[in-house]
Design an enzyme around this catalytic site. Structure first.
Site, PDB file in Angstrom:
ATOM      1  N   ASP A   1       0.852  -1.186   0.000  1.00 14.50           N
ATOM      2  CA  ASP A   1       0.000   0.000   0.000  1.00 14.50           C
ATOM      3  C   ASP A   1       0.893   1.243   0.000  1.00 14.50           C
ATOM      4  O   ASP A   1       2.106   1.155  -0.204  1.00 14.50           O
ATOM      5  CB  ASP A   1      -0.929  -0.039   1.216  1.00 14.50           C
ATOM      6  CG  ASP A   1      -2.248   0.679   0.994  1.00 14.50           C
ATOM      7  OD1 ASP A   1      -2.227   1.747   0.352  1.00 14.50           O
ATOM      8  OD2 ASP A   1      -3.292   0.201   1.469  1.00 14.50           O
TER       9      ASP A   1
ATOM     10  N   ASP B   1      -5.781   2.932  -7.363  1.00  9.96           N
ATOM     11  CA  ASP B   1      -6.740   3.136  -6.282  1.00  9.96           C
ATOM     12  C   ASP B   1      -7.197   4.595  -6.269  1.00  9.96           C
ATOM     13  O   ASP B   1      -6.637   5.442  -6.975  1.00  9.96           O
ATOM     14  CB  ASP B   1      -6.046   2.771  -4.964  1.00  9.96           C
ATOM     15  CG  ASP B   1      -6.994   2.708  -3.788  1.00  9.96           C
ATOM     16  OD1 ASP B   1      -8.177   2.392  -3.992  1.00  9.96           O
ATOM     17  OD2 ASP B   1      -6.544   2.969  -2.660  1.00  9.96           O
TER      18      ASP B   1
ATOM     19  N   GLU C   1     -12.007   7.440  -7.957  1.00 11.74           N
ATOM     20  CA  GLU C   1     -13.402   7.859  -8.176  1.00 11.74           C
ATOM     21  C   GLU C   1     -13.522   9.210  -8.907  1.00 11.74           C
ATOM     22  O   GLU C   1     -14.504   9.358  -9.651  1.00 11.74           O
ATOM     23  CB  GLU C   1     -14.144   7.907  -6.835  1.00 11.74           C
ATOM     24  CG  GLU C   1     -14.364   6.579  -6.168  1.00 11.74           C
ATOM     25  CD  GLU C   1     -13.090   5.977  -5.576  1.00 11.74           C
ATOM     26  OE1 GLU C   1     -13.013   4.748  -5.483  1.00 11.74           O
ATOM     27  OE2 GLU C   1     -12.174   6.744  -5.231  1.00 11.74           O
TER      28      GLU C   1
END
Length: 893
Positions: free
Chosen positions: A396, A510, A513
């Site tokens: 991550d 990631d 949106e």
């Protein structure tokens, strides 16, 4: 108690309808809305309804409000289409009637629950008239005219109707402004060259008011009937409604909930949003497509090619209303007739999925909080020590320097290149995360991604032409404009630079949106109807800019208002371009629309994740408490949740299940080939295979891999059994070959911690393989073919085999394809296409389930071969040693 005239989804008799291709009718167009069945019935219904209303008023204590006009009283509650869908507004009679609509107040419901709309369209609400309709080479073109303004600003008076009979099972209907161009989704769709010759549907029109009635020829079922409510087409409010032939509706992702949608006044919003999955909220993806099961087992699907913010309102009529705030109404209807064919036809329009590398189908680990490359390495080593399968290790954002893309923490992750090298030596892969927010706060000249992106003008801009600055993990950030082809090149260069230092194999893209920790930007959003439209769908936060960028942000292709729901897709396309660049290792992709991010899990969330199996690949960004451990074994992120962090019993159970998965990789990889080639689903709900069995239509606690493998997982903690539905027929236990003969019933199955219930459908042949701890190791092992005989002692299966790594192997012919078949006690393996890769693997074992009696001998290519036969009717022949590249036969006598 209601005495309203019962309405059906069938075409009403009073509806003025023209057959497809008929000439326009210049006069005699009725003004009465077509869902009413004649003036005599209308008068009778009004009288009866007036009496009923009086009785209801006495019973309900006056909740019906002032007496409504007779034309309003005859509209059944379930067919009241909402005329005032705005949230955060108390709809009064004055507000409602100012729109020319009916107002009947209903009793209050529990907080957060929706119900029958108080304000709804009367039968005579003005709509468009179909003024002309002419034939074209592919279908028809028509002119729609509205003579009375609707209640949203910039109502468009003249619309163009385009109808194309694209294939026998696909219809294309498009409605747009007749005079001015409007934004349309900038994606390629198939263009047909001739009209369908024998469509399995018929299309009729209501002229005044305009409406479409679509029927399935074989059954007469009305699939669409848009005469049930008026068409509204304003600049920033487009609405069209339809009746539905049943209540069994699926799709319209992405939302957390059951597979089958509730039609009890349920509204689903499509506006990409970064939020932990919670019911009633718009989530990461937007997929404006639904599939509906019809009475008798046929299925159809509807896709609205529109990327603007939208909502879909469902009501128990059954009926559905599309509302979107931009673009055009561009519908594709897919006639199936079975669910699998509907999905195939849908993907023929949107594109088939890419073929993944086989290592992407293995087990992958990731979490935030490893802390360092050494911490990451320790997890990998622990997995190897316990010999637990693992193909991919991810990191991550903690690998980055200050959470900035394309950087590496030189202290904590200094040894990351060595870790990646070690992974590659062990046949494993490395994947790291990237976000589209590029840090904007580094000193000028010190951070190339931002400096170069700014120089080339590759970021989303404000209405003033300056980069829009939001806030994500690194602090203030600019957002890459992936609608700009120049951004793709810049993204490629960044990836190449980083890959030269850390030779990653895949990317987790990631936060696309796009996610923003503030609403809009550091300066908010400007006034105007892009950020504050006349109507805002029911988005979480009640604003288009809630935790994302301003809708008014400028992009190369259009404003963000139009492109928001495409942002993740456009980033994925930019990333996919990297695949075509020759590198030492292949590159896979993951993006937030497929990763189901759920950091606050509840016991039922795994069940909800199963709804999304149609994606083919999906993952859970969370852990689950597994029996045999303790509460400390599975805390919330970011603490360790990999198999090695659990107790011995849970760890062993996870290892066994992963080994089972790895043994099924040849079967799974073949399913992905079929998805890539023709749009088959990989994981599918039971009703896809058993559409005539209505008992399967609501099941979402089980699923199938392809046609053949039934998975019945345990979804509750602390139990040692599970109840699952077994469709009619013979099913074989995957592990033992013992048969279960079902009439189509719920069966209780033993489910100890170490056992996952898997059953093979009769008539299937599954290619499996002795599992290793990586896909690379597994692929070197012999194949084990499992034959599940039907009641007629037949079976069929296939296998797609390539190097598992290279791109476009099917398109380039670099693959093998083998078909397996059993009939009359003879198994045959037939090579239909061969490549050198098939020479590297052998068929080692053949197990045949359902052999009714012990054979006297077994012949492999005519030569007698040792075998074993068990009382549960399982015949096994081992040590075959047959190359996959060579056909062979095996006979038992």
């Amino acid at each position: 108690m209601k005495s309203y005239q019962k309405l059906t989804a069938a075409q009403p008799a009073a509806c003025r309808v023209e057959e497809e291709g008929a000439a326009p009718v210049p006069s005699g167009r009725g003004k009465l809305a077509p869902w009413w069945v004649g003036s005599g019935l209308l008068v009778a219904a009004v009288l009866l309804s007036t009496i009923t209303v009086w009785v209801l008023r006495q019973v309900s204590g006056g909740w019906l409000g002032p007496t409504a006009p007779p034309k309003c009283l005859v509209v059944p509650e379930s067919r009241r289409f909402d005329c005032y869908p705005e949230r955060r507004v108390v709809v009064t009679q004055e507000l409602c009637e100012s729109r020319g609509c009916c107002f009947i107040q209903s009793p209050p419901l529990a907080e957060g629950k929706q119900g029958v709309p108080w304000c709804f369209y009367p039968p005579d609400f003005p709509s468009y008239t179909l003024e002309s309709l002419n034939q074209t080479a592919l279908g028809m073109v028509g002119l729609l005219v509205r003579r009375e303004k609707a209640y949203y600003p910039r109502d468009i008076g003249k619309l163009r109707l385009d109808v194309e009979f694209e294939t026998d099972t696909r219809l294309h209907i498009k409605i747009t402004d007749a005079a001015n161009p409007r934004y349309e989704v900038p994606l390629d769709v198939p263009r047909v060259m001739k009209r369908a010759e024998n469509p399995i549907y018929s299309l009729n029109f209501s002229w005044d008011p305009f409406g479409v009635v679509l029927q399935r020829k074989a059954t007469g079922t009305v699939l669409l009937n848009t005469t049930v409510a008026p068409l509204i087409f304003a600049d920033q409010f487009l609405q069209i409604s339809t009746s539905l032939p049943s209540k069994f509706l699926y799709g319209l992702g992405e939302h957390r909930g059951s597979l089958l949608h509730s039609l009890d006044w349920n509204t689903l919003t499509l506006w990409a949003r970064d939020v932990s999955p919670t019911e009633s909220f718009n989530l990461y993806g937007a997929h404006p497509f639904y599939l509906l099961m019809e009475e008798g087992g046929n299925a159809h699907g509807v896709f609205l090619l529109n990327s603007n913010a939208m909502e879909v309102a469902l009501q128990p009529a059954p009926g559905l209303t599309w509302r979107t705030i931009g673009g055009v109404l561009d519908f594709y209807i897919f006639l199936g007739p079975d669910p699998n064919m509907v999905i195939q036809q849908y993907q023929q329009v949107i594109g088939f999925p890419a073929m993944p590398p086989i290592w992407a189908l293995g087990f992958h680990l990731c979490r935030w909080g490893y802390g360092s490359s050494n911490g990451t390495w320790q997890t990998v080593r622990a997995m190897r020590n316990y010999q637990i399968p693992q193909d991919g290790q991810w990191n991550d954002i903690d690998y980055m320097d200050g959470y900035r893309d394309f950087t590496l923490d030189s202290q904590k992750f200094a040894s990351l290149p060595s870790l990646v090298e070690d992974l590659h030596k062990h046949g494993q892969r490395y994947v790291m995360i990237l976000d589209p927010g590029i840090s904007s706060t580094s000193p000028n000249g010190s951070y190339w991604p931002f400096d170069e992106g700014l120089r080339r003008g590759l970021f989303l801009n404000t209405t003033q032409g300056q980069p829009l600055i939001g806030q994500v993990w690194p602090g203030f950030t600019a957002f890459a404009d992936f609608s700009n082809p120049d951004t793709h090149q810049w993204w490629l260069e960044n990836l190449q630079h980083f890959h030269a230092h850390v030779p990653f194999d895949g990317l987790w893209i990631d936060m696309n949106e796009p996610s923003n920790f503030m609403d809009g930007s550091e300066h908010g959003c400007p006034p105007g109807e892009l950020d504050n439209p006349p109507y805002t769908p029911a988005v979480l936060g009640d604003s288009l800019s809630a935790k994302t960028v301003c809708a008014s942000a400028k992009q190369k292709v259009s404003v963000h208002y139009n492109l928001h729901n495409l942002y993740g897709l456009m980033e994925a396309k930019a990333t996919a371009r990297y695949l075509s660049i020759p590198l030492p290792d292949s590159l896979g992709m993951g993006w937030d629309k497929i990763l189901l991010r759920a950091e606050q899990e509840k016991d039922g969330d795994l069940r909800y994740g199963m709804r999304d199996a149609g994606y083919g690949m999906w993952m859970r960004d969370a852990g689950y408490r597994v029996g045999g451990g303790t509460a400390a074994d599975c805390p919330c992120l970011p603490q360790a949740q990999d198999p090695t962090a659990f107790g011995p019993a849970a760890r062993t159970a996870m290892k066994d299940v992963l080994l089972t998965r790895y043994s099924l990789l040849p079967f799974l990889y073949t399913l992905f080939h079929r998805a890539h080639l023709q749009g088959d689903t990989v994981a599918r709900p039971l009703f896809f295979e058993f559409p005539r069995d209505e008992a399967t239509w609501e099941l979402d606690r089980q699923f199938l891999w392809g046609q053949s493998l039934l998975v019945t997982p345990v979804l509750e903690p602390g139990v040692d059994s599970v109840t699952g539905y077994v469709p009619q027929g013979t099913w074989y236990d995957f592990y033992t070959g013992s048969s279960v003969n079902s009439s189509g019933e719920m069966l209780k199955m033993s489910a100890p911690l170490e056992h996952l219930n898997l059953h093979i459908r009769e008539g299937s042949i599954l290619p499996t393989q002795k599992p290793g701890t990586t896909t690379e190791a597994t692929r070197r092992n012999p194949l084990h073919l499992i034959v599940a005989l039907s009641s007629h002692a037949t079976a069929w299966g296939d296998l797609f085999w390539d190097d598992g790594e290279s791109l476009d192997t099917f398109e380039k012919g670099n693959y093998s394809y083998v078909v397996f078949n059993v009939t009359q006690n003879i198994f045959t393996s037939t090579v239909l296409h061969a490549s050198t890769e098939a020479t590297k693997v052998t068929v080692g074992t053949l197990s045949i389930f359902g052999v009714q009696k012990p054979p006297s001998k077994v012949l492999l290519n005519g030569q007698e071969k040792p075998f074993s036969y068990l009382d549960n009717q399982v015949l096994t022949v081992s040590d075959l040693g047959m190359s996959l590249s060579q056909g062979f036969s095996l006979q038992w006598l």
